[in-house]
Design a protein around this motif. Structure first.
Motif, PDB file in Angstrom:
ATOM      1  N   LEU A 164      33.307  42.398  40.686  1.00  0.00           N
ATOM      2  CA  LEU A 164      34.352  41.398  40.480  1.00  0.00           C
ATOM      3  C   LEU A 164      35.084  41.115  41.792  1.00  0.00           C
ATOM      4  N   ALA A 165      35.332  42.183  42.561  1.00  0.00           N
ATOM      5  CA  ALA A 165      36.002  42.013  43.854  1.00  0.00           C
ATOM      6  C   ALA A 165      35.159  41.176  44.809  1.00  0.00           C
ATOM      7  N   MET A 166      33.840  41.255  44.697  1.00  0.00           N
ATOM      8  CA  MET A 166      32.951  40.463  45.540  1.00  0.00           C
ATOM      9  C   MET A 166      32.853  38.999  45.068  1.00  0.00           C
ATOM     10  N   ARG A 167      33.513  38.682  43.969  1.00  0.00           N
ATOM     11  CA  ARG A 167      33.539  37.320  43.422  1.00  0.00           C
ATOM     12  C   ARG A 167      32.134  36.792  43.144  1.00  0.00           C
ATOM     13  N   LEU A 168      31.276  37.632  42.605  1.00  0.00           N
ATOM     14  CA  LEU A 168      29.918  37.190  42.283  1.00  0.00           C
ATOM     15  C   LEU A 168      29.936  36.264  41.066  1.00  0.00           C
ATOM     16  N   PRO A 169      29.170  35.186  41.094  1.00  0.00           N
ATOM     17  CA  PRO A 169      29.021  34.342  39.899  1.00  0.00           C
ATOM     18  C   PRO A 169      28.439  35.146  38.743  1.00  0.00           C
ATOM     19  N   LYS A 170      28.579  34.631  37.536  1.00  0.00           N
ATOM     20  CA  LYS A 170      28.216  35.366  36.319  1.00  0.00           C
ATOM     21  C   LYS A 170      26.800  35.932  36.365  1.00  0.00           C
ATOM     22  N   ILE A 228      29.493  31.845  27.486  1.00  0.00           N
ATOM     23  CA  ILE A 228      30.807  32.248  28.001  1.00  0.00           C
ATOM     24  C   ILE A 228      31.021  31.628  29.375  1.00  0.00           C
ATOM     25  N   PRO A 229      32.096  30.832  29.590  1.00  0.00           N
ATOM     26  CA  PRO A 229      32.373  30.249  30.908  1.00  0.00           C
ATOM     27  C   PRO A 229      32.630  31.332  31.967  1.00  0.00           C
ATOM     28  N   GLU A 230      32.467  30.941  33.239  1.00  0.00           N
ATOM     29  CA  GLU A 230      32.589  31.895  34.352  1.00  0.00           C
ATOM     30  C   GLU A 230      33.935  32.627  34.342  1.00  0.00           C
ATOM     31  N   ARG A 231      35.044  31.893  34.321  1.00  0.00           N
ATOM     32  CA  ARG A 231      36.372  32.513  34.394  1.00  0.00           C
ATOM     33  C   ARG A 231      36.634  33.386  33.172  1.00  0.00           C
ATOM     34  N   ALA A 232      36.269  32.869  32.013  1.00  0.00           N
ATOM     35  CA  ALA A 232      36.471  33.637  30.783  1.00  0.00           C
ATOM     36  C   ALA A 232      35.635  34.910  30.797  1.00  0.00           C
TER      37      ALA A 232
END
Length: 250
Positions: A164-170, A228-232
């Motif tokens: 999550l810290a690496m901001r990887l896409p879903k 499920i959307p990316e942010r959710a």
């Protein structure tokens, strides 16, 4: 009681065993937090340390489904940073597990979950959104991931924090995590067989009969992740992990 490969299990025990297999399949194909529910259930059924060995082959079977479906999304630049320290963490945890009794082992598992959950929420809430792509951070998370995956298969929240810290896409998140856990879980097998002696012929036979439930969970997880959307999805991981941590406390 039913005698299943030397295990004396009630009908309810078998129901929970197959439920855990279903949740493991779902967790490995993207619904990550639900896998944490497996830890307290299996610990209650088989004991803290014994359950770690019993669950491991089930995790590997589910990892294979996840890698097959998401392998093309893996980010190997992060994986190569994690693996050496994760292997060291497994070795350290193997020695640690030899020094404590089953009750202390279960308490350690619960503490790891809560600490990891707190870190996940803090990481998501902080205003600084810079990606901490430093080698020391990967080394720390890799070591913790290796240690926690050996102590009760609890690396999910730790590695969720890192990815999550690496901001990887879903999909990249799921694919990278899938390869990480497949390789590390295979690395753990000899330690469970020869050091802790928690994987035996009978325990593996019990694992095999759960394969249909694991497969069903894997396909169900793939189906849900697509919707499920990316942010959710990021908050979904945190939320399901929180529920699992509460379940462990109860």
């Amino acid at each position: 009681m039913l005698e299943v490969f030397t295990y004396s299990l009630s009908f309810s025990n078998l129901v929970f065993l197959f439920l855990c297999a279903l949740l493991i399949g779902m967790a490995k194909t993207g619904i990550h937090g639900v896998g944490m529910l497996v830890v307290p259930i299996m610990a209650l059924l088989f004991g803290g340390k014994s359950s770690a060995g019993l669950v491991l082959p089930m995790l590997i079977m589910a990892d294979c489904f996840a890698v097959y479906y998401y392998h093309r999304h893996a980010n190997w630049s992060y994986l190569t940073k994690l693996f050496p320290c994760a292997a060291l963490g497994v070795v350290l945890a193997t020695a640690f597990g030899q020094l404590i009794d089953d009750q202390a082992f279960t308490i350690a598992m619960a503490l790891i979950v809560f600490a990891s959950l707190a870190l996940m929420i803090w990481s998501e809430k902080k205003k600084d959104k810079n990606i901490p792509d430093f080698y020391w951070f990967a080394a720390l998370m890799g070591s913790l991931g290796g240690f926690t995956t050996m102590v009760g298969n609890l690396a999910g929240p730790v590695m969720a924090l890192y990815f999550l810290a690496m901001r990887l896409p879903k999909n990249e998140y799921i694919g990278t995590a899938a390869w990480f856990f497949l390789i590390i879980n295979l690395f753990k097998v000899p330690f469970h067989i020869f050091s802790w002696e928690t994987i035996t012929f009978n325990s593996f036979a019990l694992n095999i009969i759960t394969l249909p439930a694991i497969a069903l969970g894997a396909f169900f997880g793939i189906y849900l992740v697509k919707r499920i959307p990316e942010r959710a999805y990021r908050w979904f991981i945190i939320g399901t992990t929180a529920l699992a941590a509460i379940a462990m406390l109860v």
